[in-house]
Motif scaffolding. Structure first.
Motif, short mmCIF file in Angstrom:
data_model
loop_
_atom_site.label_atom_id
_atom_site.label_comp_id
_atom_site.label_asym_id
_atom_site.label_seq_id
_atom_site.Cartn_x
_atom_site.Cartn_y
_atom_site.Cartn_z
N ARG A 1 42.62 36.73 43.34
CA ARG A 1 43.51 37.45 42.42
C ARG A 1 42.76 38.46 41.56
N THR A 2 41.49 38.58 41.76
CA THR A 2 40.72 39.54 40.96
C THR A 2 39.83 40.35 41.89
N LYS A 3 39.07 41.30 41.30
CA LYS A 3 38.18 42.12 42.11
C LYS A 3 36.78 41.53 42.06
N PRO A 4 36.00 41.63 43.15
CA PRO A 4 34.65 41.05 43.17
C PRO A 4 33.80 41.63 42.06
N GLY A 5 33.11 40.75 41.36
CA GLY A 5 32.26 41.18 40.25
C GLY A 5 33.02 41.41 38.97
N LYS A 6 34.30 41.35 39.05
CA LYS A 6 35.13 41.58 37.85
C LYS A 6 36.10 40.43 37.70
N GLU A 7 35.62 39.20 38.00
CA GLU A 7 36.52 38.04 38.00
C GLU A 7 37.15 37.78 36.64
N ASN A 8 36.54 38.33 35.58
CA ASN A 8 37.10 38.08 34.26
C ASN A 8 38.33 38.97 33.98
N TRP A 9 38.58 39.97 34.82
CA TRP A 9 39.74 40.84 34.58
C TRP A 9 40.93 40.37 35.41
#
Lengths: 431, 222
Positions: free
Chosen positions: B145-153
């Protein structure tokens, strides 16, 4: 009512019978526009135009309802919402152009329909009521078309609303208060635009109602025909379906070819470029004219330039402004009296040599001239031509027609429609 | 050649022969009596063999042609109802997320619908990754559900998948539900920190719109 030989509706299946006993709507249709309605066998293509007018109304209602889904009646947003329809809404350009030109084509077919009535004497007994309802429909159409033209809130819309409502201010004493009542203000503004939208949406359905009365009244004596001779028996008629459904269908095809040709290839041919400028209450367009279908009446309005009074005394009885307005409304209202102005018992212009001369060489050129002058700026030569044509218009209906009806010696009429069609007298006695 | 022609013409004759005189007779009949009935159109033509008549062709052709025309006219009348060009022009937006601190979330509007953009704390990320995906109603990992390397967004539509209410939990001080994500007050759906449905009537997780980071801090949604 119908003729005794009209074919009777016979429901075939059990469902049809069940419906017929409870709500005989299929029977009504069958007797109105089906095989149960006998129609003179000799109708020419001028008799297509009633059906075409009905189709034009349907086109206007259908396109109008979908346009109203995107239009909003606000002085700030109306113009933009029309442009939004033209540019953003899917097929919006087509729907608006169809509605815009649909109004013009509605008037084209209605004018031909009226022309047919005038030439073939369709307004005479026993069809006076059909004619009266027809003139009523015509008036309602004019009001609807005017209010629809105001809605885009362009320059012509705004100034059209200003001028047309200005007619009412010509009425002595109550004129100006009446105008303010109609507009809901001192000049066309939000209140006027909103109520015009409301009424423009309502009126087509009122027209549809009067059309039902018009057709109801028509079905009492049945359609007239190019000879004007009444139906004598079954041999004079054919069932509406399939004979005239087919003929009307063909005419409809031709009508639609012209309609889509203009809608697709010359959609603004009949309009004014000034209406693509947003309304500006502080600046009137240099040359303001109504839509083409109002031009003859506009010419009559402009023909009155001098106050009517007692010469050399300065006493004014009727101001020029009021006279122009009265004459313009009078030119339509006098059509209500036509069945009693033309007293000749012969209906069709084919058998009326004198009537025919005045019709083709008097009335028709007069109407063409009025239409032409109506679109011209008010320079002297156009005003004089308008005055001559306007004078003839009233003289034709109020003086010439009653006199011609009395002194004319009509040509011999055929004994029956069948005789006129087959060219030989009936050997067998008419049924 | 000639024999072929002959057989052809003779083969045609039996069909044509009765037709000509019959038509003439009909016309003659019409002229003398004057009466025309629907029979003349061949509705019940007894002179010919029953079955398909030549006139049927033109009937069917006419009605078909009119039907195609009516369908063609119906198309613009229906298509005018779908989203217009100005609505579609707003189909994608760009959002600068630089100002969103860890643990904060914002609401923005995309296609006239609320969008939640949430900067997850490491604890929330951990909590989301701890969950056994197989036991979920709508099995998805946070990474899905998120973008790789940006799992916090975590970027989701703020539209409950039950019946379309806006769940609480994006603004400060709002109830986040039993699983620390979002809570829909209308019918009690609880979403976890990956905005996955955990409890309540909603059938699926909050929808993740199509989005991409076009720079480190700017997200293009749609």
């Amino acid at each position: 009512m119908s003729f005794p030989w009209a074919q009777e509706y016979k429901p075939q299946g059990t469902v049809s019978k069940w419906v017929d006993e409870r709500l005989p709507l299929p029977r009504l249709v069958y007797n109105a526009v089906g095989a149960g309605y006998p129609v003179p066998r000799n109708l020419n293509y001028f008799w297509n135009f009633g059906v075409l007018a009905g189709v034009a109304l349907v086109i206007q209602i259908v396109t109008g309802i979908v346009l109203a889904m995107h239009y909003y009646a606000s002085v700030d947003g109306a113009f933009n919402s029309v442009e939004h329809i033209m540019r953003d809404v899917n097929a919006g350009w087509f729907l608006r152009y169809a509605h815009m030109n649909g109004a013009s084509f509605f008037f084209i077919v209605v004018y031909i329909h009226i022309f047919r009535g005038l030439f073939y004497g369709s307004y005479k007994a026993p069809r006076e009521m059909i004619w009266l309802l027809g003139v009523t429909i015509f008036l309602l159409m004019m009001a609807t078309a005017f209010m629809g033209y105001v809605l885009p809130w362009g320059q012509m819309s705004f100034w059209g609303a200003q001028v047309i409502t200005g007619f009412f201010s010509a009425i002595p004493l109550v004129g100006e208060p009446l105008r303010q009542l109609l507009l809901g203000g001192f000049a066309p503004d939000q209140a006027a635009l909103n109520r015009f939208f409301s009424l423009h949406y309502l009126m087509p359905f009122v027209i549809a109602g009067v059309i039902i009365l018009h057709i109801w009244a028509l079905h009492i004596p049945g359609s007239s025909n190019p000879t004007g001779v009444s139906i004598k028996g079954e041999q004079d008629t054919v069932p509406f379906h399939p004979y005239y459904t087919a003929k009307d269908g063909f005419g409809l095809g031709i009508f639609l070819i012209f309609f889509v040709a203009v809608t697709f290839f010359a959609p603004n041919m009949l309009g004014h470029p000034d209406n693509y400028i947003p309304a500006n209450p502080l600046s009137t367009p240099a040359h303001i004219v109504p839509e083409w279908y109002f031009l003859p009446f506009y010419a009559i309005l402009k023909a009155f330039t001098v106050d009517f009074g007692i010469p050399f005394t300065g006493v004014i009885i009727i101001e020029a402004k009021l006279m122009g307005v009265l004459a313009m409304f009078g030119s339509i209202l006098l059509l209500f009296f036509l069945p009693w102005l033309d007293t000749s018992p012969v209906r069709s212009g084919h058998y009326r040599p004198l009537f025919r001369k005045f019709f083709w060489f008097g009335l028709i050129p007069c109407l063409v001239l009025l239409t032409y002058c109506g679109g011209k700026p008010p320079y002297t030569q156009w005003v004089i031509l308008s005055q001559i044509a306007a004078a003839y218009y009233f003289i034709h209906f109020l003086i010439i027609l009653p006199i011609v009806s009395r002194i004319e010696r009509p040509l011999p009429l055929p004994n029956s429609i069948t005789e006129a069609v087959t060219g030989k007298p009936l050997e067998t006695a008419a049924a | 050649m000639s024999t072929v022609k002959k057989t052809k013409s003779t083969g045609k004759k039996p069909v044509k022969a009765p037709k000509g005189p019959a038509a003439v007779a009909l016309n003659a009949d019409k002229a003398t009596s004057g009466g025309i009935t629907a029979d003349d159109l061949g509705v019940e033509n007894n002179d010919q063999a029953p079955g398909v008549r030549r006139r049927d062709f033109i009937h069917i052709a006419t009605v078909s042609f009119a039907g195609v025309g009516a369908a063609a006219v119906a198309m613009p009348l229906v298509s005018q109802m779908s989203a217009s060009a100005d609505v579609l022009a707003l189909a994608s937006i760009e959002v600068d997320v630089a100002a969103i601190q860890t643990g904060q979330s914002i609401k923005t509007s995309w296609r006239k619908q609320p969008v939640f953009i949430r900067n997850l704390t490491p604890a929330e990320v951990e909590e989301a990754n701890k969950v056994d995906v197989g036991g979920l109603r709508d099995p998805q990992t946070l990474a899905d559900r998120t973008k790789p390397g940006k799992e916090n967004w975590l970027i989701t539509l703020g539209v409950c998948t039950h019946l379309g209410c806006v769940p609480l939990g994006a603004a400060a001080g709002e109830v986040k539900g039993e699983y620390g994500g979002y809570f829909c007050p209308c019918h009690g759906s609880h979403y976890d920190t990956a905005a996955r449905i955990r409890k309540g009537p909603a059938p699926t997780n909050l929808v993740v719109p199509e989005f991409a980071f076009i720079s480190d801090t700017v997200v293009k949604i749609g």
